[in-house]
Scaffold this active site. Structure first.
Site, PDB file in Angstrom:
ATOM      1  N   ARG A 188       0.774  -1.242   0.000  1.00 52.39           N
ATOM      2  CA  ARG A 188       0.000   0.000   0.000  1.00 52.39           C
ATOM      3  C   ARG A 188       0.805   1.292   0.000  1.00 52.39           C
ATOM      4  O   ARG A 188       0.256   2.360  -0.213  1.00 52.39           O
ATOM      5  CB  ARG A 188      -0.967  -0.007   1.196  1.00 52.39           C
ATOM      6  CG  ARG A 188      -2.076  -1.014   1.019  1.00 52.39           C
ATOM      7  CD  ARG A 188      -2.878  -1.187   2.288  1.00 52.39           C
ATOM      8  NE  ARG A 188      -2.049  -1.814   3.310  1.00 52.39           N
ATOM      9  CZ  ARG A 188      -2.451  -2.079   4.539  1.00 52.39           C
ATOM     10  NH1 ARG A 188      -3.658  -1.721   4.933  1.00 52.39           N
ATOM     11  NH2 ARG A 188      -1.666  -2.672   5.397  1.00 52.39           N
ATOM     12  N   ARG A 219      -4.880  -2.514  -6.938  1.00 57.18           N
ATOM     13  CA  ARG A 219      -5.714  -3.002  -5.830  1.00 57.18           C
ATOM     14  C   ARG A 219      -7.166  -2.541  -6.022  1.00 57.18           C
ATOM     15  O   ARG A 219      -8.101  -3.308  -5.797  1.00 57.18           O
ATOM     16  CB  ARG A 219      -5.123  -2.447  -4.536  1.00 57.18           C
ATOM     17  CG  ARG A 219      -5.942  -2.541  -3.303  1.00 57.18           C
ATOM     18  CD  ARG A 219      -5.851  -3.921  -2.689  1.00 57.18           C
ATOM     19  NE  ARG A 219      -6.538  -3.918  -1.422  1.00 57.18           N
ATOM     20  CZ  ARG A 219      -7.843  -3.820  -1.264  1.00 57.18           C
ATOM     21  NH1 ARG A 219      -8.630  -3.713  -2.309  1.00 57.18           N
ATOM     22  NH2 ARG A 219      -8.368  -3.812  -0.051  1.00 57.18           N
ATOM     23  N   ASP A 270      -0.902 -13.946   0.289  1.00 60.71           N
ATOM     24  CA  ASP A 270      -1.000 -13.714   1.728  1.00 60.71           C
ATOM     25  C   ASP A 270      -0.903 -15.047   2.452  1.00 60.71           C
ATOM     26  O   ASP A 270      -1.265 -16.089   1.891  1.00 60.71           O
ATOM     27  CB  ASP A 270      -2.315 -13.024   2.094  1.00 60.71           C
ATOM     28  CG  ASP A 270      -2.220 -12.427   3.490  1.00 60.71           C
ATOM     29  OD1 ASP A 270      -1.634 -11.345   3.638  1.00 60.71           O
ATOM     30  OD2 ASP A 270      -2.683 -13.069   4.448  1.00 60.71           O
ATOM     31  N   TYR A 298      -4.431 -16.418  13.941  1.00 65.45           N
ATOM     32  CA  TYR A 298      -5.570 -15.809  13.220  1.00 65.45           C
ATOM     33  C   TYR A 298      -6.783 -16.722  13.229  1.00 65.45           C
ATOM     34  O   TYR A 298      -7.924 -16.263  13.341  1.00 65.45           O
ATOM     35  CB  TYR A 298      -5.157 -15.483  11.775  1.00 65.45           C
ATOM     36  CG  TYR A 298      -4.143 -14.360  11.717  1.00 65.45           C
ATOM     37  CD1 TYR A 298      -4.555 -13.027  11.753  1.00 65.45           C
ATOM     38  CD2 TYR A 298      -2.782 -14.620  11.665  1.00 65.45           C
ATOM     39  CE1 TYR A 298      -3.629 -11.990  11.727  1.00 65.45           C
ATOM     40  CE2 TYR A 298      -1.843 -13.592  11.638  1.00 65.45           C
ATOM     41  CZ  TYR A 298      -2.277 -12.283  11.672  1.00 65.45           C
ATOM     42  OH  TYR A 298      -1.362 -11.263  11.663  1.00 65.45           O
TER      43      TYR A 298
END
Ligand code: 1CP
Length: 355
Positions: free
Chosen positions: A29, A38, A75, A152
């Site tokens: 980003r 994106r 990811d 996570y």
């Protein structure tokens, strides 16, 4: 075969004419060209799942800065998704698993996926990336460590406190080991597939290893990463060695144990005592790191001073890959990345030539 790329030489602790450099989260980003793609992709997951777009954002920092290594754009959380967990990335909030794992009875929800089928989009992207990259810029594939993925999957997303997974350590370790074992098997399959499809090095990201006590780090994180290292293919389809990098953030203290896993490169963050670690282990493994990313907020003179310090700490012996101690942040200035890369080139050429 052409010349072995600098990065692969450094991983193998062979002499290099200058220190190779790449930056964790080098695509992302902070780059306006990333934000554009994106937006086009609509969602972050769609970006990961569209090989042409994932290839484009992988190439952006290579084209812009002339870095020595590319890391595939993807990811770590695509693995739990492939195992059957519903994953969303919410704007401004990060990753969310709507139905986190709570107890042993949830283990049956975790499937051992056919990685070629469920994660084939990653493999297609790897092939496209290899075709787009120049021969002297190798491609790193990666996965999250089982421990980091489990944080996570049990917390349901990003956390500062890690209450649920820490409770599992002390209250229900059987459940936690069940999750970690399932993840380890999938990660081994997934990474071997990446090697088959052209990844030339592998990095395992253990972003949250550092929240554990030394004994728990061994039992819940390192043990599983060591199993991964042992079960990875040692060479790619072209016969070249595929080095494995382990990055456990905040775990410089355990470098000796990490090196004993059989990995080729230990990636250190800025809290590590590099001089001590390098002196002790420099003949056994290569090192990657370890500039504090916050240095990128400083003016050029400070960046130069800090780069020189880092190069000096690792010393002129072979086996250093320059990197940040952790990832680029969205508010960092791309101009400073160019300054950083140029300085590393200049200063490392000078210090290696002086020997
Ligand atoms: O909307 C966006 O653009 C999302 C931002 C983003 C990006 C650019 C996420 C969401 N992931 C990524 C890419 C990414 N993630 C890469 C790309 C390759 C590169 O250029 O380096 C890599 C290697 C990762 C790995 C990753 N994802 C890690 C381990 C490494 C690290 O930085 O610690 C972790 C923990 C994640 C989870 C994740 N993905 C994204 C977010 C916001 C998060 C949560 C981070 C947290 O909990 O703090």
């Amino acid at each position: 075969m052409g010349q072995k790329p600098l990065f692969l030489k450094a991983c193998a602790r062979e002499p290099v004419e200058r220190t190779p450099v790449w930056l964790m989260r080098q695509a992302g980003r902070y780059l306006p060209e990333y934000l554009k793609v994106r937006k086009e992709a609509g969602s972050f997951l769609n970006l990961c799942k569209t090989p042409a777009l994932a290839t484009e954002v992988t190439m952006q920092p290579i084209r812009r800065f002339g870095l020595d290594v590319a890391i595939m754009f993807s990811d770590i959380l695509v693995v739990p998704e492939a195992m059957g967990m519903k994953l969303d990335f919410l704007e401004g909030e990060g990753p969310v698993f709507a139905d986190p794992l709570k107890e042993s009875s949830d283990l049956k929800r975790l499937k051992q996926p056919n990685v070629e089928k469920k994660l084939g989009y990653v493999y297609n992207a790897i092939e496209e990336m290899r075709a787009a990259l120049p021969a002297n810029v190798p491609l790193i594939g990666f996965a999250g460590s089982p421990w980091t993925l489990a944080t996570y999957m049990i917390e349901g997303g990003t956390t500062k406190k890690f209450t649920k997974i820490k409770t599992a350590i002390y209250k229900d370790p059987v459940f936690l080991h069940g999750v970690l074992n399932a993840l380890t098997d999938t990660v081994i399959d997934y990474l071997n597939g990446q090697i088959d499809h052209g990844a030339q090095a592998i990095q395992v990201f253990d972003t949250w290893g550092g929240i554990l006590s030394p004994k728990n780090y061994q039992e819940f994180s390192l043990k599983y990463m060591a199993k991964i290292v042992k079960n990875l293919k040692k060479t790619g389809p072209d016969g070249a060695q595929v080095p494995v990098i382990l990055f456990s953030k905040g775990c410089g203290n355990y470098s000796e144990e990490i090196a004993a896993s059989g990995c080729d490169v230990v990636s250190l963050d800025w809290t590590a005592d590099v001089k001590k670690i390098r002196r002790k282990l420099g003949k056994k493994v290569a090192f990657q790191g370890n500039l504090d990313p916050a240095v990128l907020y400083a003016p050029e003179a400070v960046i130069r001073k800090e780069v020189k310090k880092t190069l000096k700490l690792f010393g002129p012996e072979p086996g250093h890959i320059f990197n940040l101690g952790h990832g680029m942040e969205p508010d960092m200035d791309p101009e400073n990345v160019q300054v950083l890369v140029d300085i590393i080139r200049e200063e490392s050429t000078r210090s290696i030539a002086k020997q």
